[in-house]
Design a protein around this motif. Sequence first.
Motif, short mmCIF file in Angstrom:
data_model
loop_
_atom_site.label_atom_id
_atom_site.label_comp_id
_atom_site.label_asym_id
_atom_site.label_seq_id
_atom_site.Cartn_x
_atom_site.Cartn_y
_atom_site.Cartn_z
N MET A 137 0.83 -1.21 0.00
CA MET A 137 0.00 0.00 0.00
C MET A 137 0.86 1.26 0.00
SD MET A 137 -2.91 -1.27 2.71
CE MET A 137 -3.64 0.35 2.89
N SER A 138 1.97 1.22 0.77
CA SER A 138 2.86 2.38 0.80
C SER A 138 3.49 2.61 -0.57
CB SER A 138 3.94 2.20 1.86
OG SER A 138 4.88 1.22 1.47
N GLY A 139 3.80 1.51 -1.26
CA GLY A 139 4.36 1.62 -2.60
C GLY A 139 3.41 2.29 -3.57
N PHE A 140 2.13 1.92 -3.49
CA PHE A 140 1.12 2.55 -4.36
C PHE A 140 0.96 4.04 -4.04
CE2 PHE A 140 -0.58 -1.84 -5.12
CZ PHE A 140 -0.46 -1.79 -6.51
N TYR A 141 1.04 4.39 -2.74
CA TYR A 141 0.90 5.80 -2.37
C TYR A 141 2.07 6.62 -2.91
CZ TYR A 141 0.50 10.06 0.36
OH TYR A 141 0.41 11.38 0.73
N ILE A 142 3.27 6.06 -2.82
CA ILE A 142 4.45 6.75 -3.32
C ILE A 142 4.34 6.97 -4.84
CG2 ILE A 142 6.93 6.50 -3.72
CD1 ILE A 142 6.99 5.01 -0.97
N ILE A 143 3.84 5.95 -5.54
CA ILE A 143 3.64 6.07 -6.99
C ILE A 143 2.65 7.19 -7.30
CG2 ILE A 143 2.63 4.90 -9.00
CD1 ILE A 143 3.83 2.29 -7.88
N TYR A 144 1.58 7.25 -6.50
CA TYR A 144 0.57 8.31 -6.68
C TYR A 144 1.19 9.69 -6.52
CZ TYR A 144 -3.27 11.45 -5.45
OH TYR A 144 -4.13 12.52 -5.38
N GLU A 145 1.96 9.89 -5.45
CA GLU A 145 2.59 11.19 -5.19
C GLU A 145 3.57 11.55 -6.31
OE1 GLU A 145 2.20 13.53 -2.90
OE2 GLU A 145 0.52 12.46 -2.00
N ALA A 146 4.31 10.57 -6.79
CA ALA A 146 5.26 10.83 -7.87
C ALA A 146 4.54 11.24 -9.15
CB ALA A 146 6.11 9.59 -8.11
N MET A 147 3.43 10.55 -9.46
CA MET A 147 2.66 10.89 -10.66
C MET A 147 2.09 12.30 -10.56
SD MET A 147 2.90 8.37 -12.75
CE MET A 147 1.57 8.71 -13.91
N MET A 148 1.61 12.68 -9.36
CA MET A 148 1.06 14.03 -9.17
C MET A 148 2.13 15.10 -9.40
SD MET A 148 -2.19 13.97 -8.59
CE MET A 148 -2.16 12.70 -9.89
N LYS A 149 3.36 14.82 -8.93
CA LYS A 149 4.43 15.81 -9.13
C LYS A 149 4.81 15.91 -10.59
CE LYS A 149 8.77 17.52 -7.32
NZ LYS A 149 9.76 17.47 -6.24
N LEU A 150 4.78 14.77 -11.31
CA LEU A 150 5.10 14.80 -12.73
C LEU A 150 4.04 15.58 -13.51
CD1 LEU A 150 6.35 11.16 -13.43
CD2 LEU A 150 7.68 13.27 -13.66
N ILE A 151 2.77 15.43 -13.09
CA ILE A 151 1.67 16.09 -13.80
C ILE A 151 1.59 17.57 -13.45
CG2 ILE A 151 -0.85 16.20 -14.02
CD1 ILE A 151 -0.83 13.13 -13.53
N LYS A 152 1.65 17.88 -12.14
CA LYS A 152 1.46 19.25 -11.68
C LYS A 152 2.75 20.04 -11.58
CE LYS A 152 -2.70 18.14 -8.99
NZ LYS A 152 -3.32 18.16 -7.64
N GLY A 153 3.88 19.33 -11.51
CA GLY A 153 5.16 20.01 -11.34
C GLY A 153 5.40 20.38 -9.88
N GLY A 154 6.54 20.95 -9.59
CA GLY A 154 6.90 21.33 -8.22
C GLY A 154 8.40 21.40 -8.08
#
Length: 312
Positions: A89-106
């Motif tokens: 589950m932690s792995g999936f959450y990390i993937i989600y956060e990484a995808m959000m940063k790729l999409i939204k930037g930061g």
Amino acid sequence: MKMSAQKKATVVSTSVASLLLVIKLLIGVASGSVAVLASAIDSLLDMLVSVLNFFAIKKSEENPDEEYHYGKGKVQAIAAVIEGTVITMSGFYIIYEAMMKLIKGGETALLAPSFIAMLLSIGLTYGLVKYLLKIARETNSLVIKADALHYQTDLWSNGAVLLALGLVWISGYNEIDAIIGLAIGLYIIYSAYEIIVEGVEILLDKALDGEIVAAIGEILSKHPQITSYHWLRTRSDGTTNFVEFHMVLRPNMLLLEAHRIADEVEEKMMELDEKKRWIITPHFDPYDDEAMNEAMLNGTSLVTHHHKEDNA
């Protein structure tokens, strides 16, 4: 009451995970680094899992009682499955956060403090892994072995975070942080698979390792007073090995002599894995009654069983 080596190991791992959680969380939130924040979340789960492991080991070490005749060793297998699921589950959450940063930037800030924090994390985690592997070898505990495997994956993920920070520092491309965070998430999910599988196999009463089963068969085959053996069954609950078998002896043998033979083979079997407890249940047969055992297992009468064999 003296604390067992396994319990001490969970206390040490909980303490280290708690310290790393505080360091990484503060740096991760302040810097905006997905990779560092992902590592902080992983440390939080490490801490929770280590606490769970402490209570799992405490329960598994309880002696059999009137309600649980075989003890509670499988609690460790349940804990291993839960641990593997939480890691996934932690792995999936990390993937989600990484995808959000790729999409939204930061932007990733505070690179120097983040770099130092991850270096400290690698040093502490390396020491913890060496300690847990030592305890796992001494106790052969599934829970400690799973914990050691988990922190070994943390070493790789922490190294990846360090690489990400270094590349962002040199290149200025913040996307690198998200991409490596994504890779860490995938690696964490992959590492959890082995833990879950091993726990499930124990819960499903998988046989002992093939080499041990073969060695048990060899012990029975080589004893000069055992005519043959059959119905060999093995399993483990993580702390105790269970073995049962039927051995064919001379029909006119005294029970005292049969019991002596059983003691001899049981002693040799226990030497195969001295780190585990053993519960060995022999059955004395004056002849080979495997066909009867098969019939009973399949819920058929011995007459029906023989009839099916004759028609085959």
